[in-house]
Scaffold this active site. Structure first.
Site, PDB file in Angstrom:
ATOM      1  N   HIS A 311      -3.402  -9.511  -9.502  1.00 22.70           N
ATOM      2  CA  HIS A 311      -3.662  -8.305  -9.495  1.00 22.70           C
ATOM      3  C   HIS A 311      -4.911  -8.135 -10.778  1.00 22.70           C
ATOM      4  O   HIS A 311      -4.261  -8.486 -11.634  1.00 22.70           O
ATOM      5  CB  HIS A 311      -2.524  -7.110  -9.599  1.00 22.70           C
ATOM      6  CG  HIS A 311      -2.930  -5.774  -9.120  1.00 22.70           C
ATOM      7  ND1 HIS A 311      -3.359  -5.067  -9.892  1.00 22.70           N
ATOM      8  CD2 HIS A 311      -2.689  -5.185  -7.855  1.00 22.70           C
ATOM      9  CE1 HIS A 311      -3.796  -3.732  -9.383  1.00 22.70           C
ATOM     10  NE2 HIS A 311      -3.396  -4.081  -7.977  1.00 22.70           N
ATOM     11  N   ASP A 368       0.835  -6.253  -1.237  1.00 27.02           N
ATOM     12  CA  ASP A 368       0.496  -6.815  -0.076  1.00 27.02           C
ATOM     13  C   ASP A 368       1.559  -7.732   0.560  1.00 27.02           C
ATOM     14  O   ASP A 368       1.369  -8.258   1.410  1.00 27.02           O
ATOM     15  CB  ASP A 368      -1.076  -7.330   0.012  1.00 27.02           C
ATOM     16  CG  ASP A 368      -1.756  -6.137  -0.101  1.00 27.02           C
ATOM     17  OD1 ASP A 368      -2.921  -6.330  -0.746  1.00 27.02           O
ATOM     18  OD2 ASP A 368      -1.808  -5.197   0.752  1.00 27.02           O
TER      19      ASP A 368
END
Ligand code: SDX
Length: 440
Positions: A311, A368
């Site tokens: 991320h 996700d």
């Protein structure tokens, strides 16, 4: 708005012997920035920051992230509190208005969501002209853009009533998503019902059928509320920044959101949830051999990224991933299903937690990584996973778009660049161009 957070501290910059003092801004949670709004006019220099790794595009009062500590809050409320105690509709209201709704406000907002649940019957014919294997995100983006044709008043007077604008879009996108799925299955459309909550209505539109009525499961409705809340906003991510940039040219809400949907579709962004399940299915079909994927992810010559990991902001853990992982177990338990992909996902996470490559690069499961497991258990096909992400992110996009429109300091977004092409040169007439000119 910015100047309220300007401190009495400055950053000193020395360029070619000349000293410049740049104001320091400090946000309400202690984030600090160097205010470079006057840098170019004062020094003739701009900054260069590919991917905006170190650049703030705006000030915002909507969402706060602390990447080092894995903190996420909407309008000051922690994501853990909101996911555990609120409905998606309450959180959508919170993002738009900055406070949780009173009962009356909630009732009115819910009434509007019900009132706007249908799409114009003429829009339904659009579905007949998409190819059968059309990508749901392409359908969603084009249908949302088309909404501005059916509601031109929203273009003429965009801020007339944000509740009407927002509920119209939040409700119709839910209907468009369900209709997209039904059309892809060749099944009859199931219209929204006035007596169902936002998430129950979506599930019913997706799975009810004239020959097999859908039994609404309250635990599944609760899980869907939770997963949409977790996706509802995430400060200036790629798709939100797209909505802001497109909206900054005074583009109407629907066209701005349509652009955000396109950005979210990318496999490095919201498209990752579908890619994760495809990767897990692949590993399952190769008898659980995830080592190949780990090796590829670590191979500098291989562009493959371990989808669902890493991320830009979170460098300790993505708080949403932890909540979704726990919800996976709850939903599978409720539905009495077991999914080998969940076991593979947990094993993959465990391996990376102990692998230097991932530890050194702060690569942990992001939002996700586990979300697709829940969608699968509910019966949502993988090509609809990113549509689910868009359904969740919609209130955040709208809130960010409106915050920008309300900002008195707001300017059209227009980044600068550093030119590295050919220096200015005279033009050689065509008849004299006997050989290819140099490209540099
Ligand atoms: C979302 O921004 C948001 O908030 C997004 C989001 C939201 O709610 O809106 O949180 C939603 O988009 C989540 C991310 C979903 N995407 C994926 O899961 C795709 C896989 N992830 C990567 O592509 C990547 O981690 C990104 C895109 C998420 C972040 O990329 P960055 O910040 O540009 O990271 P980077 O490329 O600078 O990586 C740093 C290092 C590099 O190695 P070195 O060159 O230093 O050796 O980490 C490596 C990268 O190669 N790396 C990975 C990796 N992610 C980063 N290596 C293997 N697998 C990965 N997943």
């Amino acid at each position: 708005m910015i100047d309220k957070f300007t401190t009495d501290k400055t950053a000193e910059l020395v360029i070619e012997g000349q000293k410049y003092s740049l104001p320091i801004i400090e946000g309400s949670e202690g984030e600090k920035a160097i205010d470079i709004r006057n840098l170019r006019q004062d020094t003739g220099y701009i900054t260069l920051d590919k991917g905006y790794m170190n650049t703030g595009s705006c000030t915002s009062g909507i969402t706060y992230l602390d990447g080092a500590k894995g903190i996420l809050s909407y309008r000051g409320y922690s994501i853990e509190d909101l996911a555990e105690n609120c409905s998606f509709v309450e959180v959508a209201y919170l993002l738009l208005h900055g406070h949780l709704p009173t009962d009356d406000e909630y009732q009115h907002f819910s009434y509007l969501l019900g009132r706007f649940a249908l799409i114009h019957e003429d829009m339904i014919h659009f579905f007949d002209h998409f190819p059968p294997n059309a990508a749901p995100m392409a359908i969603l983006s084009s249908m949302v853009n088309s909404l501005s044709n059916f509601y031109p008043e929203m273009t003429e007077n965009p801020l007339e009533d944000i509740d009407i604008m927002a509920t119209r879009l939040i409700s119709k996108v839910r209907t468009i998503a369900a209709f997209t799925y039904k059309k892809s299955m060749g099944s009859p459309l199931v219209y929204p019902r006035h007596d169902l909550s936002y998430c129950a209505n979506f599930l019913n539109m997706m799975f009810d059928s004239p020959v097999k009525p859908y039994a609404i499961n309250d635990d599944v409705v609760r899980a869907l509320n939770k997963i949409l809340i977790l996706h509802a906003d995430h400060e200036q991510n790629c798709s939100t920044s797209t909505v802001r940039l497109v909206g900054s040219a005074r583009v109407n809400l629907y066209a701005s959101i349509s652009a955000g949907i396109s950005a979210l579709w990318g496999p490095l962004h919201g498209g990752a949830n579908q890619a994760v399940v495809e990767m897990l299915e692949d590993i399952y079909e190769s008898d659980g051999d995830y080592q190949n994927y780990i090796n590829r992810a670590k191979d500098p010559s291989d562009p493959f990224r371990l989808v669902g990991f890493g991320h830009r902001v979170y460098k300790s853990h993505d708080p949403r991933s932890r909540i979704i992982k726990a919800a996976c177990d709850e939903v599978l338990d409720t539905l009495k299903v077991s999914d080998p992909l969940l076991d593979i996902a947990k094993e993959l996470e465990e391996v990376t937690l102990n692998d230097e490559f991932f530890i050194e690069r702060n690569l942990y499961p992001n939002v996700d990584f586990y979300s697709g497991i829940i969608y699968r258990a509910i019966g949502i096909p993988s090509n609809m996973f990113t549509v689910m992400f868009a359904l969740g992110r919609l209130p955040g996009w709208i809130a960010q778009w409106k915050e920008m429109w309300d900002d008195p300091d707001w300017r059209i977004g227009r980044p600068r660049q550093i030119y590295i092409g050919p220096k200015r040169r005279p033009l050689t007439p065509k008849e004299e161009r006997k050989k290819r000119e140099s490209d540099t």
